[in-house]
Scaffold this active site. Sequence first.
Site, short mmCIF file in Angstrom:
data_model
loop_
_atom_site.label_atom_id
_atom_site.label_comp_id
_atom_site.label_asym_id
_atom_site.label_seq_id
_atom_site.Cartn_x
_atom_site.Cartn_y
_atom_site.Cartn_z
N GLU A 123 0.81 -1.21 0.00
CA GLU A 123 0.00 0.00 0.00
C GLU A 123 0.85 1.27 0.00
O GLU A 123 0.48 2.25 -0.62
CB GLU A 123 -0.94 0.01 1.21
CG GLU A 123 -1.95 -1.12 1.23
CD GLU A 123 -3.04 -1.00 0.18
OE1 GLU A 123 -3.18 0.08 -0.44
OE2 GLU A 123 -3.77 -1.98 -0.02
N ASP A 125 -7.03 6.72 -5.36
CA ASP A 125 -6.30 5.52 -5.80
C ASP A 125 -6.47 5.37 -7.32
O ASP A 125 -7.14 6.19 -7.95
CB ASP A 125 -6.74 4.30 -5.00
CG ASP A 125 -8.08 3.73 -5.40
OD1 ASP A 125 -8.74 4.27 -6.31
OD2 ASP A 125 -8.50 2.73 -4.80
#
Length: 156
Positions: free
Chosen positions: A21, A30
């Site tokens: 991540e 994202d």
Amino acid sequence: MIRPGKKTWLAIALSAVAGFEGLRTTAYNDPVGIPTICFGYTHGVQIGDTATPEQCEQLLTDEVVQYAHDVSNLAAVPLSHEEKAAYTSFAYNVGTGAFERSTLLRKLNAGDRRGACNELPRWVYAKGIKLPGLVKRRAAERDLCLSGLGNEHASN
């Protein structure tokens, strides 16, 4: 590649999730447009939000522990530390609901542990887009998962 060594499932899972991540203390969208902060945290995040590294580490730990709990509750077979860490990283990324409905879990609960690990590379799409980061992540999760097969120390 994730190298588990003699770590516990939690240490392996935290390392895996944090590595995949990455840490970002300012909210961002994202690759598919979901507002995200810290180590891939999305719940209630809005662009403009900020967090300290310490807050992000606490969120990561809390979330990984919760997803691991969910994985343990859904798995009908004992898991090695490596399997639990791989499936926790996977569930952290796709959500408990997707894990619960997956062919992966059906195979796992039917006793096909190798087949379950081999399902991980199928999960490389987000909103219909094949993401190179997911290809890399799933390959590493699969390798981690397979490395735990035959280990006698279950973590459930």
